[in-house]
Enzyme design. Structure first.
Site: not given
Length: 536
Positions: A123, A203, A227
């Site tokens: 990420k 996210s 997330s």
């Protein structure tokens, strides 16, 4: 956290999958022809959608597969598939070099562990010294950080191939009051691979979508509250939010040190557990045990271990009748496998919802200021707010930065009212799980991870009131989402939660649940579906 128990759990997972394969990801064998993977690739006999790390390592040990070939296969898939979903921001310029180094170690029989030669996506809020780390914001799109995040160092030392960086909800969805998950100014909008006009949740949206599309073997996500697990559930993959402190947060763009954690995501629990064994601090040497077990020293198999397990089902009917019906079917499958399923409602949820957001505002101001001071660009939250005001591209999906502005005005973390709020949050969140687990003598609490994915809409923002992740996130306890099934074409996860630092036991239980539910299926990249989730 009982790190030796993680070693034993990992050993059994590895041995079981080597001996029999991992059925949690073999759904394509009995799926109808039109549900088979779109764009699925085979790698000398292995389907990238379903192959596991132990199976790949066994082939590399025999010399019938190289990390270079595996890495090239994933790079080809990124080039072919990702233009539809926009999950990968960039690939690493050193990935093939790292794969070649792994091949040399495999030839000499000197591998570094279960992830040696395995392609991993990160990420893009995880610092990498050789690639930009942006958190999705143009404010950080200049020079890369000076050093890797601690977890990236661990991955490199374990021989993993850092394949690239994934898109995310900008600033991990902590910028606007009504954001659109999966959107960032740097990467645009990530789409859900199952239905392209549906949202991937945030996210860690790019990490989950990339895994659903089989663009890497594993990926790293981060979570403050939901997330990791929500994107995992909504994209039909596995996501583990570790207990707080199990994975170092050093070098990861923060929201709150009191809740933030990075964690592993994969298409099956085995690969998730093996990745955790590398990410976790190694004080007890369980990494060495995992490496030995990968060579075949263990003979365990976790399958069929649900008999006598006690699972509390938190139904959450607010997520809709289709999800509730899926939970009913899931409970019946677990009972048929010998588990005892009782319905529960963890207490104190309204109070947790009331307290969490104000506490996070104060913590974000403290922690983002500390992080920005280490990077080129805006040096603090006030400068970041001004940057967004003066860069129109930052406003191209949604203009708001209300959370930034509220955080700037929030009481400092030295404030007595804040301290009382965080203390109450910690106590009530831990009690909500501890009391429920103890009262009903439970091995875990289960709940729906997510509703069916909503349609992505910048003007409206997300439709994401999903309370199941909050107790474990605020308490710092582990949670694990495994595929439970679908509403039409749209995946829904089952979220499992357990006590503090019970990560190993939770992953072991998750492997058994995954094997029983057999709910994974590959995406078909449909352009749209109707309101029931049915293709049109």
């Amino acid at each position: 956290m009982g790190k030796r128990s993680i070693a034993a759990m990992t050993a059994a997972l590895v041995a079981g999958s080597l001996l029999t394969g991992v059925s949690g990801t073999s759904a394509s064998a009995d799926a109808p022809a039109d549900a088979r993977p779109t764009g699925s690739d085979r790698l000398s006999g292995d389907d990238l959608d379903t192959v596991t790390i132990p199976q790949l390592q066994a082939r590399m040990a025999r010399g019938s597969l190289t990390s270079s070939a595996l890495t090239r296969a994933y790079l080809r898939r990124i080039e072919k598939i990702d233009p539809r979903i926009h999950s990968v921001l960039r690939t690493s310029p050193t990935a093939l070099r790292e794969a070649s180094a792994s091949d040399r170690r495999h030839r000499k029989g000197r591998t570094l562990g279960p992830l040696d030669g395995i392609p991993v996506l990160l990420k893009d809020n995880v610092n990498t010294r050789d690639m930009p780390t942006t958190a999705g914001s143009l404010a950080l799109a200049g020079s890369p950080p000076g050093t890797d995040a601690a977890l990236v160092t661990r991955l490199r030392e374990a021989g993993a191939v850092i394949l690239g960086k994934t898109n995310l909800s900008e600033w991990a969805n902590f910028r606007a009051a009504k954001p659109t998950s999966g959107w960032s100014a740097v990467g645009g909008q990530t789409n859900n691979p199952y239905v392209l006009d549906r949202n991937p949740c945030g996210s860690s949206s790019g990490s989950a979508a990339a895994l659903a599309a089989s663009l890497a073997q594993v990926a790293i996500g981060t979570e403050t509250d939901g997330s990791i697990v929500c994107p995992a559930g909504m994209n039909g993959v596995v996501g583990h939010k570790p207990s707080l402190g199990v994975v170092s947060q050093s070098g990861v763009v923060p929201i709150s040190a009191e809740q933030d954690t990075a964690g592993p995501m994969a298409r099956n629990v085995t690969d998730t557990a093996l990745t955790l064994s590398v990410l976790s601090e190694d004080e007890d040497g369980y990494g060495d045990a995992a490496r030995a077990d990968l060579r075949g020293d263990a003979r365990g198999d976790l399958r069929g271990s649900l008999r006598g397990k006690r699972i509390g089902l938190w139904r959450l009917p607010s997520l809709g009748p289709d999800v509730d019906a899926l939970m009913t079917r899931t409970a019946e499958k677990l009972r048929t496998a010998g588990a005892v399923v009782v319905e529960v409602t963890p207490p104190y949820q309204a109070r947790l919802a009331e307290l969490e957001f104000p506490a996070l505002l104060s913590e974000f101001h403290r922690d983002i200021d500390a992080y920005l001071a280490t990077r080129e660009g805006p040096r603090n939250l006030a400068e970041l707010i001004e940057f967004n005001r003066t860069h129109p591209q930052e406003q191209s999906c949604f203009a708001g930065q209300e959370l930034f502005e509220q955080a700037l005005a929030a009481p400092p973390t030295t404030d007595l009212k804040y301290r009382a709020m965080r203390a109450e949050l910690k106590e009530l969140s831990q009690r909500s799980l501890d009391e429920t687990l103890s009262t009903h003598r439970l091995d875990a609490i289960a709940a729906p991870t997510n509703p069916p994915a909503w349609t992505t809409d910048c003007a409206r923002g997300d439709n994401d009131v999903i309370p199941s992740s909050t107790p474990a996130a605020v308490a710092g306890y582990p949670s694990l989402s495994v595929p439970a099934g679908s509403v039409g074409e749209l995946p829904v996860g089952l979220l499992l939660m357990s006590g503090n630092h019970q990560d190993a036991k939770l992953l072991e239980l998750g492997a058994s649940v995954e094997d029983r539910l057999k709910a994974w299926r590959a995406p078909r990249y449909l352009p749209t579906v109707d309101t029931t989730g049915t293709e049109r």
